[in-house]
Motif scaffolding. Structure first.
Motif, PDB file in Angstrom:
ATOM      1  N   ARG A  60       0.826  -1.206   0.000  1.00  0.00           N
ATOM      2  CA  ARG A  60       0.000   0.000   0.000  1.00  0.00           C
ATOM      3  C   ARG A  60       0.860   1.256   0.000  1.00  0.00           C
ATOM      4  NH1 ARG A  60      -2.516   1.039   5.443  1.00  0.00           N
ATOM      5  NH2 ARG A  60      -0.414   1.833   5.664  1.00  0.00           N
ATOM      6  N   ASP A  83      -5.034   7.727  -6.192  1.00  0.00           N
ATOM      7  CA  ASP A  83      -5.931   8.072  -5.090  1.00  0.00           C
ATOM      8  C   ASP A  83      -6.387   6.805  -4.363  1.00  0.00           C
ATOM      9  OD1 ASP A  83      -7.868   6.894  -6.654  1.00  0.00           O
ATOM     10  OD2 ASP A  83      -8.879   8.756  -7.197  1.00  0.00           O
ATOM     11  N   PHE A  84      -7.239   6.989  -3.376  1.00  0.00           N
ATOM     12  CA  PHE A  84      -7.693   5.884  -2.531  1.00  0.00           C
ATOM     13  C   PHE A  84      -8.341   4.776  -3.350  1.00  0.00           C
ATOM     14  CE2 PHE A  84     -10.998   3.909   0.151  1.00  0.00           C
ATOM     15  CZ  PHE A  84     -10.185   3.385   1.139  1.00  0.00           C
ATOM     16  N   THR A  85      -9.179   5.157  -4.322  1.00  0.00           N
ATOM     17  CA  THR A  85      -9.886   4.164  -5.142  1.00  0.00           C
ATOM     18  C   THR A  85      -8.903   3.313  -5.938  1.00  0.00           C
ATOM     19  OG1 THR A  85     -11.749   5.679  -5.327  1.00  0.00           O
ATOM     20  CG2 THR A  85     -11.685   3.860  -6.894  1.00  0.00           C
ATOM     21  N   ASP A  86      -7.886   3.955  -6.517  1.00  0.00           N
ATOM     22  CA  ASP A  86      -6.870   3.210  -7.284  1.00  0.00           C
ATOM     23  C   ASP A  86      -6.137   2.216  -6.387  1.00  0.00           C
ATOM     24  OD1 ASP A  86      -7.421   4.587  -9.629  1.00  0.00           O
ATOM     25  OD2 ASP A  86      -6.009   6.191  -9.159  1.00  0.00           O
ATOM     26  N   LYS A  87      -5.781   2.668  -5.184  1.00  0.00           N
ATOM     27  CA  LYS A  87      -5.059   1.800  -4.249  1.00  0.00           C
ATOM     28  C   LYS A  87      -5.910   0.594  -3.854  1.00  0.00           C
ATOM     29  CE  LYS A  87      -1.974   5.280  -2.329  1.00  0.00           C
ATOM     30  NZ  LYS A  87      -1.437   5.903  -1.123  1.00  0.00           N
ATOM     31  N   VAL A  88      -7.189   0.843  -3.593  1.00  0.00           N
ATOM     32  CA  VAL A  88      -8.088  -0.257  -3.209  1.00  0.00           C
ATOM     33  C   VAL A  88      -8.204  -1.268  -4.343  1.00  0.00           C
ATOM     34  CG1 VAL A  88     -10.486  -0.854  -2.676  1.00  0.00           C
ATOM     35  CG2 VAL A  88      -9.398   1.045  -1.490  1.00  0.00           C
ATOM     36  N   ARG A  89      -8.339  -0.796  -5.606  1.00  0.00           N
ATOM     37  CA  ARG A  89      -8.433  -1.695  -6.760  1.00  0.00           C
ATOM     38  C   ARG A  89      -7.185  -2.574  -6.869  1.00  0.00           C
ATOM     39  NH1 ARG A  89     -10.183   2.632 -10.251  1.00  0.00           N
ATOM     40  NH2 ARG A  89     -12.427   2.694 -10.159  1.00  0.00           N
ATOM     41  N   ASN A 129      -7.040  -5.075  -4.020  1.00  0.00           N
ATOM     42  CA  ASN A 129      -8.029  -6.127  -4.255  1.00  0.00           C
ATOM     43  C   ASN A 129      -7.519  -7.131  -5.282  1.00  0.00           C
ATOM     44  OD1 ASN A 129      -9.872  -5.195  -2.425  1.00  0.00           O
ATOM     45  ND2 ASN A 129     -11.143  -4.125  -3.909  1.00  0.00           N
TER      46      ASN A 129
END
Length: 199
Positions: free
Chosen positions: A171, A177-183, A186
């Motif tokens: 991480r 951004d946060f969404t890219d990191k979460v994708r 995942n």
């Protein structure tokens, strides 16, 4: 508010090592509270005040320099400079008095075995390194909470902490951004699970 909401508790994890805690009581119930507090936050600064402090409590706290013992009657002044209050005294009058004084000072309080007088409860906790899960049954059944804790302790592998460490490092390396990191996280988690299923 939905009529179906019956559990209004808000889960939270306190950094007790950054707070000042008062525990009133020195018997077996106080020992249980201490085991829970210090088991999760060994560096917690705890002031214990009790008319009598048992040998078991003295022995248990011996390895914790941030725990201070005061063998004497509780005084209102004990609430000064405190952030969180735990009461483990078998004295209804004292319980009510400490609750009133704590409320007046806007202090959070937990009174053992008196849910109606508590601002918060202690749940069962599952610990696997950096992973910590809190379990609450909203006071309905501590026995079920304990059983769920046992099941999760058995089900979660010790290696989960190593996985968390790697995911934390990954991480920190990710851009966006946060969404890219979460994708991205995942996708890595999915590939990890897929590789485990093939074994």
């Amino acid at each position: 508010m939905s009529e179906h909401v019956s559990n209004l508790l808000f889960p939270v994890f306190l950094q007790l090592n950054q707070l000042r805690t008062l525990l009133v009581g020195g018997g077996n119930v106080a020992l249980e509270k201490l085991a829970a507090l210090l088991g999760n936050s060994p560096d917690a600064a705890i002031k214990i005040v009790a008319k009598e402090i048992s040998a078991a409590v003295r022995d248990f706290t011996r390895g914790y320099p941030s725990v201070i013992l005061h063998e004497r009657v509780f005084e209102d002044a004990d609430l000064e400079g405190v952030d969180v209050v735990f009461v483990a005294a078998d004295n209804a009058e004292l319980n009510a008095h400490i609750r009133n004084e704590s409320r007046r000072r806007h202090l959070l309080i937990n009174i053992a075995d008196k849910p109606d007088l508590c601002d918060f409860y202690l749940g069962s906790v599952v610990k696997k390194g950096n992973l910590k899960l809190g379990i609450s049954t909203n006071g309905k059944s501590p026995t079920i909470a304990k059983r769920i804790k046992e099941i999760l302790n058995e089900a979660l592998p010790e290696e989960i902490d190593e996985t968390l460490t790697y995911m934390g490092q990954l991480r920190d390396l990710l851009k966006g951004d946060f969404t890219d990191k979460v994708r991205t996280l995942n996708a890595h988690t999915a590939s990890l699970l897929a590789s485990q299923e093939k074994k």
